[in-house]
Enzyme design. Sequence first.
Site, PDB file in Angstrom:
ATOM      1  N   ARG A  97      35.657  64.892   4.328  1.00  0.00           N
ATOM      2  CA  ARG A  97      34.551  64.100   3.810  1.00  0.00           C
ATOM      3  C   ARG A  97      34.579  64.144   2.285  1.00  0.00           C
ATOM      4  NH1 ARG A  97      34.171  61.869   7.972  1.00  0.00           N
ATOM      5  NH2 ARG A  97      32.410  61.844   9.415  1.00  0.00           N
ATOM      6  N   GLU A 145      31.716  55.875   0.004  1.00  0.00           N
ATOM      7  CA  GLU A 145      32.577  54.829   0.586  1.00  0.00           C
ATOM      8  C   GLU A 145      31.785  53.560   0.843  1.00  0.00           C
ATOM      9  OE1 GLU A 145      34.258  56.725   4.036  1.00  0.00           O
ATOM     10  OE2 GLU A 145      35.213  58.262   2.825  1.00  0.00           O
ATOM     11  N   HIS A 162      39.819  55.710   4.253  1.00  0.00           N
ATOM     12  CA  HIS A 162      39.273  56.448   5.398  1.00  0.00           C
ATOM     13  C   HIS A 162      39.993  56.029   6.685  1.00  0.00           C
ATOM     14  CE1 HIS A 162      35.441  58.629   6.943  1.00  0.00           C
ATOM     15  NE2 HIS A 162      36.418  58.751   7.818  1.00  0.00           N
TER      16      HIS A 162
HETATM   17  C1  8YV Z   1      36.545  57.713  11.722  1.00  0.00           C
HETATM   18  C2  8YV Z   1      35.481  59.973  11.026  1.00  0.00           C
HETATM   19  O1  8YV Z   1      37.273  57.011  10.763  1.00  0.00           O
HETATM   20  O2  8YV Z   1      35.699  61.288  12.957  1.00  0.00           O
HETATM   21  C3  8YV Z   1      35.041  61.026  11.976  1.00  0.00           C
HETATM   22  O3  8YV Z   1      33.977  61.609  11.712  1.00  0.00           O
HETATM   23  O4  8YV Z   1      34.919  59.797   9.993  1.00  0.00           O
HETATM   24  C4  8YV Z   1      36.694  59.142  11.353  1.00  0.00           C
HETATM   25  O5  8YV Z   1      37.469  59.642  12.361  1.00  0.00           O
HETATM   26  C5  8YV Z   1      35.217  57.126  11.926  1.00  0.00           C
HETATM   27  O6  8YV Z   1      34.387  57.849  12.738  1.00  0.00           O
HETATM   28  C6  8YV Z   1      35.296  55.688  12.418  1.00  0.00           C
HETATM   29  O7  8YV Z   1      34.467  55.076  11.595  1.00  0.00           O
END
Ligand code: 8YV
Length: 309
Positions: free
Chosen positions: A228, A257, A275
Amino acid sequence: MKPDILLMERMMPRIEKALNDAYTVHYLPDVPALPAIAPRIRAVVTGGGTGVPPDIMSALPQLGLIAINGIGTDAVDLNVARQRNIHVTTTPGVLTDDVADMAIALLLAVSRGIVKGDRYVRDGKWPQGASIPLGHRVTGRVMGIVGMGHVGRAIARRAEAFGMRVAYNDVREMTDVGFTFHAGLEDLARSSEILVVAAAGGAGSRGIVNAKVLEALGPEGTLINVARGSIVDEDALVTALQQGRIGAAGLDVFAHEPDVPPALLGMDNVVLQPHRASATVETRLAMGEMVLKNVAAFYAGEKLLSPVV
Ligand code: 8YV
């Protein structure tokens, strides 16, 4: 009549089709007036980074499920969810390997100048004999991993296969891993050549990779972040890169983001990704299937597949 659900973030067409077949899906950016549909919404589907902003959560009086298409819960207020008896589900396990692969991909891209080399070829500089700097080997280097959870461990396994030495920091030492534990992040950074952020986001980890940690990583050090953006003090990171206090960075995640600090865009010792660590067809399909199962179980009044709350 199909139940109404709120979709916060686009998913794979195949998953969205399955959602549309079973539910009336309201994609939030296209919803003209949320109050009109809000009382009918019992389930929200969202991404890990997007979560559910507090104003949306409080605008949905009947909300009973937040199904996260990801593993991060930091963008959902879990305390409010508990108080309101809202279930929260994630998609654990299926994205671990891809996220670890992205960490290694960024490390190799940064160390071996993959993006620079690609641009050099495309720009026709090769036949001109233009100079291009040498990269750096990863074999034998020390990788410090911030967060030795599933993703951290998958990164460590890959690093070992590359002949790297691994150390880590977490809230406590893990008895089941054989790597060197550093209780302090500055210590970890000081003894590492590459620092990889793989910790969970949220209040407990906000800004823990700060100016002092970056200083300890040093002018030859590389920072990789696949967790993050909030875990790294982004202003301190930009300053450290500008002043040569760290050597390079590979970043898949950012504090705000999709906004990326403009200063990073002009740095060729930095490789940037939007991301994308879990963004493969195979993984996004597996994640989507888990979301579908969680939402279906919720509406059927059955046991949820992967609840965190
Ligand atoms: C994904 C993520 O890109 O797992 C997570 O928490 O941030 C990422 O794997 C996201 O959830 C899809 O938007």
